[in-house]
Design a protein around this motif. Structure first.
Motif, PDB file in Angstrom:
ATOM      1  N   LEU A   1       3.361  27.883   5.480  1.00 15.09           N
ATOM      2  CA  LEU A   1       4.466  27.992   4.524  1.00 15.09           C
ATOM      3  C   LEU A   1       4.547  29.411   3.997  1.00 15.09           C
ATOM      4  N   ASP A   2       5.704  30.040   4.207  1.00 13.12           N
ATOM      5  CA  ASP A   2       5.985  31.403   3.750  1.00 13.12           C
ATOM      6  C   ASP A   2       7.065  31.275   2.675  1.00 13.12           C
TER       7      ASP A   2
ATOM      8  N   PRO B   1       5.051  43.741  -9.329  1.00 11.26           N
ATOM      9  CA  PRO B   1       6.335  44.457  -9.311  1.00 11.26           C
ATOM     10  C   PRO B   1       6.494  45.430  -8.152  1.00 11.26           C
ATOM     11  N   ASP B   2       5.408  46.024  -7.704  1.00 11.62           N
ATOM     12  CA  ASP B   2       5.504  47.032  -6.655  1.00 11.62           C
ATOM     13  C   ASP B   2       5.474  46.436  -5.251  1.00 11.62           C
ATOM     14  N   ARG B   3       4.819  45.300  -5.079  1.00  8.00           N
ATOM     15  CA  ARG B   3       4.602  44.777  -3.733  1.00  8.00           C
ATOM     16  C   ARG B   3       5.223  43.400  -3.503  1.00  8.00           C
ATOM     17  N   GLY B   4       5.546  42.656  -4.530  1.00  9.98           N
ATOM     18  CA  GLY B   4       6.222  41.380  -4.358  1.00  9.98           C
ATOM     19  C   GLY B   4       5.304  40.180  -4.397  1.00  9.98           C
ATOM     20  N   ASP B   5       5.883  39.025  -4.752  1.00  9.81           N
ATOM     21  CA  ASP B   5       5.108  37.797  -4.954  1.00  9.81           C
ATOM     22  C   ASP B   5       5.142  36.860  -3.745  1.00  9.81           C
ATOM     23  N   ARG B   6       5.768  37.288  -2.688  1.00  6.11           N
ATOM     24  CA  ARG B   6       5.865  36.428  -1.506  1.00  6.11           C
ATOM     25  C   ARG B   6       4.460  36.075  -1.004  1.00  6.11           C
TER      26      ARG B   6
ATOM     27  N   LEU C   1       2.391  38.760   0.546  1.00  3.54           N
ATOM     28  CA  LEU C   1       3.248  39.516   1.438  1.00  3.54           C
ATOM     29  C   LEU C   1       4.203  40.404   0.664  1.00  3.54           C
ATOM     30  N   SER C   2       4.613  41.477   1.291  1.00  2.00           N
ATOM     31  CA  SER C   2       5.676  42.307   0.741  1.00  2.00           C
ATOM     32  C   SER C   2       7.017  41.606   0.935  1.00  2.00           C
TER      33      SER C   2
ATOM     34  N   GLN D   1       5.078  41.888   5.199  1.00  5.77           N
ATOM     35  CA  GLN D   1       3.810  42.504   5.578  1.00  5.77           C
ATOM     36  C   GLN D   1       2.702  42.058   4.622  1.00  5.77           C
ATOM     37  N   VAL D   2       1.527  41.745   5.193  1.00  4.57           N
ATOM     38  CA  VAL D   2       0.392  41.338   4.372  1.00  4.57           C
ATOM     39  C   VAL D   2      -0.157  42.542   3.621  1.00  4.57           C
TER      40      VAL D   2
END
Length: 691
Positions: A314-315, A325-330, A374-375, A379-380
């Motif tokens: 699950l993504d 804030p800089d890289r994302g919560d995905r 992930l971004s 990207q991990v």
């Protein structure tokens, strides 16, 4: 308890009597002929007039009702059970969110689901303890759903804290032979399915397969899946039956996530759009099982051994870039697991008024799971979980069914559950092993008062095992200064639930049944899913009190009508605040027409009242109507299904938490309403042919 005994004769154990006869097989069949058909007559008793064996709220849906109701997956059948509702906050292919008796059971944490006795809840799953995904069950191969609210029967195991469901497989008598169907829908849905079932011989033997592609009704809601499921009668006679069950499933699907309601109202994004267009999920499953049913001089035996293989990916992103804030919560969650298990139930009538039942059950789960941050582009950039664990779940139980008087039946027993966890967290460089034991009493009384009145009273205890991560402790004492909270899975304790229920059922005529049930549920440690952290947050004790009313009526042999309503208050014991996510009022109505001349039709309506959310917010009430219409002529059948027939623009799932998607706006930790869009009006047409 008494219900732990095999419910059906060994030879045809997999198919109930209400699935044996096709009232539309001969257009000249008359009602008087149907009266003389014992199979059909027994179906009428089961669905309209027979009191449930343990409680007034117990329910069974047969193949006739299921075949006339709209459905995309087996999870849609859950909504037909009185007192149950489900919503989807992902997409077709991801597990649903269940509501029952004031519980927001998330993906299955408080609802035990079995497939002919095989447990399907996934303990310690990476996406949620008790996770359920029923998309691998082909709707045309389901002939029954047994529903039990509360935890009052010996067979109900882990995760049956609020209720349990058991799906029955097979092909109903009027659909046996070789059937090919093709379904097209307004969402560019294309579905091809084939079912094979011998018209002679064992009715437990069948095979079914399907392939599906669907664009879905909005952004990032595409679905693809392929399923095959089969059961073969291997050996046996009227006193012994051995059968084998196999299933294989593969699917991938988009995951649109949620939308901020304020963004939609400001026209910043469309009602059916998504912030993320490339988040997705994938699911693989394999199942093999052997079942033995036997009638011996020592009693009736029902035994099952099974193996399950599972992969889930699950993504998703529910919060944008709020936490990072800089890289994302995905995040990307993965799990591979293997399960081996079995159970045996034995029942013997010691005297005309006394039956003794027992069970033994064991399963072991080997799993490896990970979670990566992930971004926004996938990207991990950080590993958040790397866990291997082994989980053992065993049980032994004994119960007595005693009828000391003609008007009184008593069921009493206890179930001993054992849970063992052995986990290793590579990120925390920590491991742990722990065992848990719980004794759960289950008692029930049934009073046959005469004048068509039956009264029920029951008490039982259910349990939810802890997550495997909960037992992890640091290997190195020097690491005590490290922050291990993000690797935790809550307290390493069993969660126990006490259920009490009183009910009455009135059956003035065979075609009419009315039931009223009052219930109370007390849970020592509540669990609420937090979309920001992505974990279940454990809180203090809660209590639930409610009423459930159900009316079932058959005004004619070929018409089934049912109406139900459930009202419940779910609150924290200490503060008196409402439990987030749990609806206070739910109602449903359905009408099923199965005419001997070949016409089939169904109407299903459901409503959920105002639902309290986290931080004092409320979800809006909703009401949806679905409909079907079909006709069968000899070897051809045409069906039309309309979902959301009134065209409501509704928010299927609603949640209250903080997120940050619009980088031009200031980042804020204040929670706001988020929602998942419910399906707009969609139309599906299916053409079936028998050979």
């Amino acid at each position: 308890m008494s219900s732990a005994a095999p419910a059906q004769p060994a030879q045809d154990a997999q198919v109930r009597s209400d699935e044996q006869t096709d009232p539309s097989a001969d257009a000249n069949t008359t009602n008087s002929q149907l009266e003389r058909d014992s199979d059909w007559s027994e179906h009428v008793v089961k669905t309209a007039a027979e009191p449930s064996p343990t409680t007034a709220a117990e329910a069974h849906l047969g193949a006739r009702e299921l075949s006339t109701m709209p459905r995309r997956t087996a999870e849609d059948f859950v909504e037909l059970v009185p007192g149950f509702q489900s919503v989807q906050h992902g997409n077709e292919g991801k597990g649903h969110q269940f509501f029952v008796r004031g519980f927001d059971a998330v993906h299955g944490a408080d609802v035990e689901v079995r497939l002919e006795g095989i447990p399907l809840n996934e303990p310690s799953n990476v996406h949620g303890n008790g996770y359920l995904d029923l998309a691998f069950l082909i709707p045309e191969a389901i002939v029954g759903v047994d529903a039990r609210k509360g935890t009052f029967e010996l067979r109900q195991g882990p995760f049956a804290t609020a209720a349990s469901l058991d799906f029955e497989l097979g092909i109903p008598g009027w659909e046996r032979g070789v059937r090919t169907l093709y379904e097209v829908g307004s969402t560019n849905r294309h579905r091809l399915a084939v079912t094979l079932a011998p018209e002679e011989g064992s009715r437990g033997t069948f095979a079914a397969a399907e392939a599906l592609y669907d664009d879905g009704f909005g952004t990032n809601r595409q679905t693809r899946r392929a399923v095959a499921i089969a059961r073969a009668h291997l050996a046996g006679d009227d006193e012994l039956n051995l059968s084998a069950l196999f299933a294989g499933y593969a699917a991938d699907f988009g995951l649109p996530g949620t939308l901020r309601l304020t963004d939609v109202r400001d026209d910043a994004i469309g009602f059916y759009d998504a912030y993320s267009t490339d988040t997705a999920g994938a699911s693989l499953r394999g199942l093999a099982a052997l079942r033995l049913l036997a009638e011996t001089s020592m009693g009736d035996i029902d035994a099952h051994v099974y193996g399950l293989g599972r992969r889930l990916e699950l993504d998703e992103n529910f919060t944008g870039q709020l936490l990072y804030p800089d890289r994302g919560d995905r995040r990307l969650q993965r799990e591979d697991s293997w399960t081996a298990g079995g159970w045996a139930r034995w029942s013997e009538r010691l005297a005309a008024t006394l039956r003794l039942s027992s069970l033994l059950e064991w399963r072991t789960v080997w799993a490896s799971q990970s979670e990566d941050q992930l971004s926004p582009t996938g990207q991990v950039w950080q590993a958040a979980r790397d866990l291997d664990f082994v989980e053992h779940l065993g049980a032994a139980g004994l119960s007595v069914d005693w009828s000391p008087l003609a008007w009184l039946r008593l069921d009493g027993g206890a179930r001993l559950d054992v849970v063992g966890l052995d986990a290793r967290d590579e990120l925390a460089q920590a491991s742990g092993e722990q065992w848990f034991v719980a004794l759960s009493p289950r008692i029930a009384a049934t009073f046959f008062a005469g004048l068509d009145w039956t009264f029920f009273a029951a008490y039982g205890r259910g349990l939810r095992p802890p997550e495997a991560r909960a037992v992890v402790t640091p290997d190195d004492p020097q690491s005590e200064n490290r922050d291990h909270t993000r690797y935790g899975g809550g307290e390493p304790e069993l969660t126990r639930t006490d259920n009490a229920e009183i009910g009455v059922k009135w059956t003035p005529v065979r075609q009419l049944a009315v039931s009223l049930t009052g219930f109370g549920v007390w849970i020592e440690r509540e669990s609420v899913f937090d979309h920001v952290s992505g974990v279940n947050v454990e809180l203090n004790a809660t209590e639930r009190y409610g009423l459930e009313a159900v009316l079932g009526w058959q005004p004619a042999r070929w018409i089934d009508l049912a109406v139900s309503a459930t009202a419940v208050e779910a609150r924290f014991v200490d503060s008196g605040e409402p439990v987030p996510g749990a609806p206070r009022l739910m109602a449903s109505a359905r009408a099923s027409l199965f005419h001997p001349d070949g016409w089939r039709a169904g109407l299903a309506a459901r409503a959920i009242g105002v639902r309290p959310l986290a931080h004092g917010a409320q979800a809006a009430p909703l009401g949806i109507v679905d409909a079907t219409l079909g006709y069968r002529w000899r070897w051809l059948q045409l069906d039309l299904q309309v979902e959301n027939a009134l065209g409501a623009r509704w928010r299927e799932g609603e949640y209250h938490y903080a997120s940050w998607w619009d980088r031009s706006q200031a980042r804020s930790q204040l929670p706001v309403i988020h929602y998942v869009a419910g399906t707009p009006r969609t139309v599906r047409a299916t053409l079936s042919a028998w050979f």
